[in-house]
Design an enzyme around this catalytic site. Structure first.
Site, mmCIF file in Angstrom:
data_model
loop_
_atom_site.group_PDB
_atom_site.id
_atom_site.type_symbol
_atom_site.label_atom_id
_atom_site.label_comp_id
_atom_site.label_asym_id
_atom_site.label_seq_id
_atom_site.Cartn_x
_atom_site.Cartn_y
_atom_site.Cartn_z
ATOM 1 N N CYS A 190 0.261 -28.091 5.160
ATOM 2 C CA CYS A 190 1.638 -28.567 5.006
ATOM 3 C C CYS A 190 1.987 -29.456 6.196
ATOM 4 C CB CYS A 190 2.575 -27.359 4.961
ATOM 5 S SG CYS A 190 4.305 -27.789 4.778
ATOM 6 N N LEU A 191 2.676 -30.566 5.929
ATOM 7 C CA LEU A 191 3.060 -31.469 7.021
ATOM 8 C C LEU A 191 4.024 -30.780 7.994
ATOM 9 C CD1 LEU A 191 3.528 -34.849 5.106
ATOM 10 C CD2 LEU A 191 1.560 -34.063 6.430
ATOM 11 N N GLY A 215 1.854 -34.521 -0.515
ATOM 12 C CA GLY A 215 3.151 -34.196 -1.086
ATOM 13 C C GLY A 215 4.196 -34.028 0.007
ATOM 14 N N HIS A 271 3.898 -25.807 -4.443
ATOM 15 C CA HIS A 271 4.120 -25.799 -2.986
ATOM 16 C C HIS A 271 5.408 -26.565 -2.636
ATOM 17 C CE1 HIS A 271 2.452 -26.336 1.286
ATOM 18 N NE2 HIS A 271 3.472 -27.161 1.248
ATOM 19 N N GLU A 272 5.554 -27.763 -3.223
ATOM 20 C CA GLU A 272 6.726 -28.596 -2.899
ATOM 21 C C GLU A 272 8.010 -28.000 -3.480
ATOM 22 O OE1 GLU A 272 6.125 -30.541 -0.659
ATOM 23 O OE2 GLU A 272 3.991 -30.885 -0.919
ATOM 24 N N GLN A 309 11.860 -31.090 3.833
ATOM 25 C CA GLN A 309 11.036 -31.284 5.039
ATOM 26 C C GLN A 309 11.535 -32.422 5.926
ATOM 27 O OE1 GLN A 309 7.289 -31.244 2.496
ATOM 28 N NE2 GLN A 309 6.514 -30.550 4.455
ATOM 29 N N HIS A 327 9.391 -25.514 -1.226
ATOM 30 C CA HIS A 327 10.147 -26.109 -0.116
ATOM 31 C C HIS A 327 11.616 -26.286 -0.509
ATOM 32 C CE1 HIS A 327 7.379 -27.038 3.094
ATOM 33 N NE2 HIS A 327 6.524 -27.678 2.308
HETATM 34 NI NI NI Z 1 4.551 -28.318 2.637
#
Ligand code: NI
Length: 171
Positions: free
Chosen positions: A92-93, A46, A134-135, A51, A138
């Site tokens: 997470c990226l 995701g 989660h997204e 991000q 963000h």
């Molecule tokens: Ni993340």
């Protein structure tokens, strides 16, 4: 299409609140295409626009084993969240190489716009439910490590800053 640089925690831009998309047009479709390419390249399941330093309510997700089922959520909103909770080990990226347990609603119903600007609703559980929550965090400027203790968070911040320095040193 182009790969987009992913912001790393504790970059303050990760705490910006994303604005709703006013019109799903070619500009938004291009952002989505670039986000998808960036997510698959990482690889991740995701990615939220925040991000990649784009502060509009856009999410791409692919929780399929083959990584061939792209899901796009524009202006996502939670319509319902189950009182039942579930804990998952999240990553997470924007926080590379770090994983920890976070408790969230086990299932959620989300409404959003698709890539053509048409509204849809989806009931999600399991990994998709976790990923959506989660997204969407963000987009509100929240990174999953903020659910952890201050002690853990400070340790992660230090590690990420050290890592950023090492990366610069390699150039
Ligand atoms: Ni993340």
């Amino acid at each position: 299409m182009a790969l987009l640089p992913v912001l790393c925690y504790p970059d303050p831009r990760l705490h910006k609140v994303a604005k709703p998309v006013e019109k799903v047009d070619a500009r938004i479709q291009k952002i989505v295409a670039n986000m998808a390419e960036t997510m698959y390249e990482a690889p991740g399941v995701g990615l939220a626009a925040t991000q990649v330093d784009i502060h509009e309510r856009i999410i791409v997700i692919d929780v399929s084993d083959e990584q061939n089922e792209l899901m796009v959520f524009i202006n996502p909103e939670v319509l319902w969240a189950s009182p039942e909770k579930k804990s998952w080990r999240e990553g997470c990226l924007s926080v590379p190489d770090f994983y920890d347990d976070v408790e969230r609603a086990a299932s959620v119903r989300v409404k959003a716009l698709d890539l053509n600007g048409n509204p849809f609703e989806i009931d999600a559980d399991g990994l998709l439910s976790v990923c959506l929550q989660h997204e969407m965090d963000h987009l509100l400027g929240k990174v999953f490590v903020e659910y952890l203790s201050i002690l853990k968070r400070n340790r992660i911040s230090l590690k990420m800053k050290k890592r950023a320095k090492e990366l610069v040193g390699q150039r």
